[in-house]
Design an enzyme around this catalytic site. Structure first.
Site, PDB file in Angstrom:
ATOM      1  N   SER A 163      42.730  40.405  34.036  1.00  0.00           N
ATOM      2  CA  SER A 163      43.937  40.054  33.306  1.00  0.00           C
ATOM      3  C   SER A 163      44.297  38.612  33.556  1.00  0.00           C
ATOM      4  O   SER A 163      44.017  38.070  34.607  1.00  0.00           O
ATOM      5  CB  SER A 163      45.069  40.909  33.788  1.00  0.00           C
ATOM      6  OG  SER A 163      45.289  40.632  35.144  1.00  0.00           O
ATOM      7  N   CYS A 164      44.894  38.028  32.592  1.00  0.00           N
ATOM      8  CA  CYS A 164      45.328  36.638  32.694  1.00  0.00           C
ATOM      9  C   CYS A 164      46.391  36.446  31.627  1.00  0.00           C
ATOM     10  O   CYS A 164      46.486  37.225  30.703  1.00  0.00           O
ATOM     11  CB  CYS A 164      44.193  35.664  32.366  1.00  0.00           C
ATOM     12  SG  CYS A 164      43.059  35.347  33.722  1.00  0.00           S
ATOM     13  N   ASP A 165      47.165  35.408  31.767  1.00  0.00           N
ATOM     14  CA  ASP A 165      48.127  35.077  30.729  1.00  0.00           C
ATOM     15  C   ASP A 165      48.158  33.576  30.550  1.00  0.00           C
ATOM     16  O   ASP A 165      48.216  32.841  31.526  1.00  0.00           O
ATOM     17  CB  ASP A 165      49.525  35.568  31.109  1.00  0.00           C
ATOM     18  CG  ASP A 165      49.580  37.092  31.226  1.00  0.00           C
ATOM     19  OD1 ASP A 165      49.771  37.736  30.195  1.00  0.00           O
ATOM     20  OD2 ASP A 165      49.380  37.618  32.340  1.00  0.00           O
TER      21      ASP A 165
END
Ligand SMILES: *[C@@H]1O[C@H](CO)[C@@H](O)[C@H](O)[C@H]1NC(C)=O
Ligand SMILES: *[C@@H]1O[C@H](CO)[C@@H](O)[C@H](O)[C@H]1NC(C)=O
Length: 416
Positions: free
Chosen positions: A26-28
C-alpha cells in the site's frame, strides 16, 4: 453489506487481518496545484513497504551515462547523460520508491493489481520493477511529460515484473505513477506493457493502490483498445473506461483513496495549501495513510516536494519509518549538494539499517522518547527559516549545499 459481513466472518474464523489492504502492499501519493496552492505544485508520498525493509536517501550527481545500466533484475540500454537525482530507495534494489531530479521533476509509484497477468504481462517474471522505472524516469527527463515518455518507452520495450520484496517471492505487481513538475502533473497507470495517462493541470489529485483513470485518457499505449477487446475485457461498444476494464476484483486501496480525498478537501479549502499541510496528510494514522511499525505494511519513508519555477524547489524526506513519528528534512539541488552518510548503508553492509533509521527506531519507536516533540519543533522552525531563505536567495545556492546533511546530523545528535 452482505459481502462485508461475509468477509468479516471469514476473516474472524481465519484470524487474518480484516481488510485486504492490510495484507497487500500500500502507498498513497498526492499532488496539489494552483489555485489551491499559492506557490507552485506540492507533491507528497508515503511509501508503505514490508516490515523488515528500510529506505536509504541517496544522491547521485549528473553523469555521462554508460550505454547500459543494470537495474534490479535486468540490464537496459540507456542513452544520454543522467540528471542529478535524490532518491528514497529500498536498500536492496536499484530503483526508488520516490525521488526528485535537478529539473524539478518528482515521481512516486504505487502497486496496483489488474486482471491482466498472462505472458508478457505476468508480473511474476523478472523484468523492470516499477521502482526501476521511477529512477529511469528521474534520471532521463527534464519535465513531467518527458518523464512519462521515458517511463512508457522502457515499459513498452522491457515490460514490468519481478519480486518487489526481498523476503517474499509472491509480492509482484503492476504499477501506477504520480509524476509532477512545477507546472503540471501526470497520472500514469499501467497493466503489463499497456498504459493510460491523465494530465492534471489544476486542483488536486490522489492515488492509492487501485486504478483511478476512467474515461478521461490524455495519452495511452498504441493498440490499447484492440488489446482490451482481444482479451475479452472490453466489448468495443460502450465508452472505454480504463479502471473498469482492468481493475482486479479486490481493490485494496479504495478505502484509503476515499480518506485521502476527504483530507485533501479539508486542507485545500483556503487555497493556501502548504508543505506543512502535506506533512499533516502523510501523518494521518486514522485513515491508515500513515501506518505504524506494527502494521503488516508499515510506512517506511515519506517525501514532500514543493516545486516552483520562480524559486528553487525544496524536497523533504524522512528516511525513517512511521511518518507520524518522523521529521522531514529538506534537500535543495545546488551545484554541489552534500548529503549525510547517516541515511545510507555503510560499507555495503546490507544487513544493517543506516544510522538514522536505527537510532530513530531505538529512541522514538521503541522507547517513545520525548525527543519527538523537540524534533517536531525543530521541523517547524526549519520550514519557517527555509521559506525565508528561499524567498530571498539569489542565483548562488551554495549556502544550501549542506542543508540536508545538517538537518540529518542534528537529528542524529538528538538520539545519541
Ligand atoms: C482522489 O482520487 C479519486 C480517484 O481518482 C478522485 O475521485 C478524487 O477526486 C481525488 N480527490 C481529490 C481531492 O482530488
Ligand atoms: C468507470 O468505471 C468505474 C469502475 O467500474 C466506475 O466507478 C466509474 O463510475 C466509471 N466512470 C465513468 C466515467 O464511466
Amino acid at each position: 453489506m452482505i459481502e462485508t459481513f461475509l468477509r468479516l466472518f471469514v476473516n474472524l474464523i481465519l484470524q487474518i487481518p480484516l481488510t485486504a489492504n492490510n495484507m497487500l502492499g500500500s502507498c498513497d501519493s498526492f499532488v496539489v496545484l494552483p489555485p489551491l496552492t499559492q506557490h507552485g505544485v506540492i507533491f507528497g508520498k508515503n511509501s508503505d513497504r514490508p516490515p523488515r525493509e528500510f529506505q536509504e536517501v541517496v544522491y547521485f550527481p549528473a553523469s555521462e551515462s554508460p550505454a547500459t545500466v543494470k537495474c534490479t533484475y535486468i540490464e537496459v540500454e540507456v542513452s544520454g547523460p543522467t540528471k542529478a537525482v535524490i532518491l528514497s530507495k529500498p536498500y536492496w534494489m536499484w530503483g526508488a520508491e520516490m525521488g526528485a531530479n535537478e529539473c524539478g521533476v518528482v515521481i512516486g509509484n504505487e502497486a496496483i493489481w489488474t486482471n491482466d497477468n498472462d505472458g508478457d504481462h505476468d508480473p511474476k517474471v523478472r523484468r523492470l520493477l516499477g521502482m526501476d522505472l521511477v529512477r529511469l524516469g528521474l534520471e532521463h527527463s527534464s519535465s513531467a511529460l518527458e518523464a512519462l515518455e521515458v517511463i512508457t518507452k522502457y515499459l513498452e520495450k522491457y515490460g514490468q515484473g519481478g519480486e518487489c520484496d526481498i523476503d517474499n517471492p509472491n509480492f509482484c505487481y503492476h504499477n501506477s505513477f504520480l509524476i509532477a513538475d512545477p507546472e503540471t502533473a501526470w497520472i500514469l497507470e499501467t497493466t503489463g506493457k499497456h498504459w493510460a495517462a491523465e494530465q492534471v493541470t489544476s486542483g488536486c489529485r490522489n492515488i492509492s493502490n487501485v486504478l483511478t483513470i476512467t474515461t478521461r485518457i490524455d495519452k495511452k499505449s498504441d493498440g490499447l483498445f484492440e488489446y482490451a477487446k482481444d482479451k475479452g475485457l472490453w466489448d468495443g461498444n460502450c465508452e472505454f473506461n480504463f479502471s473498469e476494464v482492468f481493475n482486479d476484483e479486490s481493490k485494496p486501496g479504495a478505502q484509503r483513496l476515499e480518506a485521502g480525498r476527504c483530507l485533501l478537501n479539508e486542507l485545500t479549502g483556503s487555497n493556501n495549501f502548504k508543505e506543512t499541510d502535506m506533512f499533516t496528510i502523510l501523518r494521518n494514522t486514522e485513515s491508515d495513510i500513515c501506518r505504524s511499525h506494527t502494521s503488516n505494511f508499515p510506512t517506511k519513508a515519506s517525501q514532500v516536494s514543493v516545486l516552483r519555477t520562480d524559486r528553487p524547489s525544496v524536497h523533504w524526506f524522512t528516511a525513517t519509518q512511521d511518518t507520524s513519528k518522523s521529521v522531514f528534512k529538506p534537500f535543495v539541488f545546488t551545484k554541489n549538494p552534500i548529503i549525510s552518510k547517516h541515511t545510507q548503508i555503510q560499507n555495503g553492509n546490507r544487513n544493517e539499517p543506516h544510522t538514522l533509521y536505527a537510532l530513530h527506531f531505538e529512541a522514538v519507536i521503541k522507547q517513545g522518547n520525548e525527543v519527538q516533540n523537540l524534533l517536531r519543533n525543530m521541523e517547524n522552525e526549519c520550514v519557517a527559516e527555509l521559506n525565508t531563505i528561499i524567498a530571498n536567495v539569489g542565483d548562488d545556492l551554495s549556502e544550501l549545499d549542506e542543508l540536508f546533511k545538517d538537518c540529518v546530523e542534528t537529528e542524529v545528535k538528538f538520539y545519541r
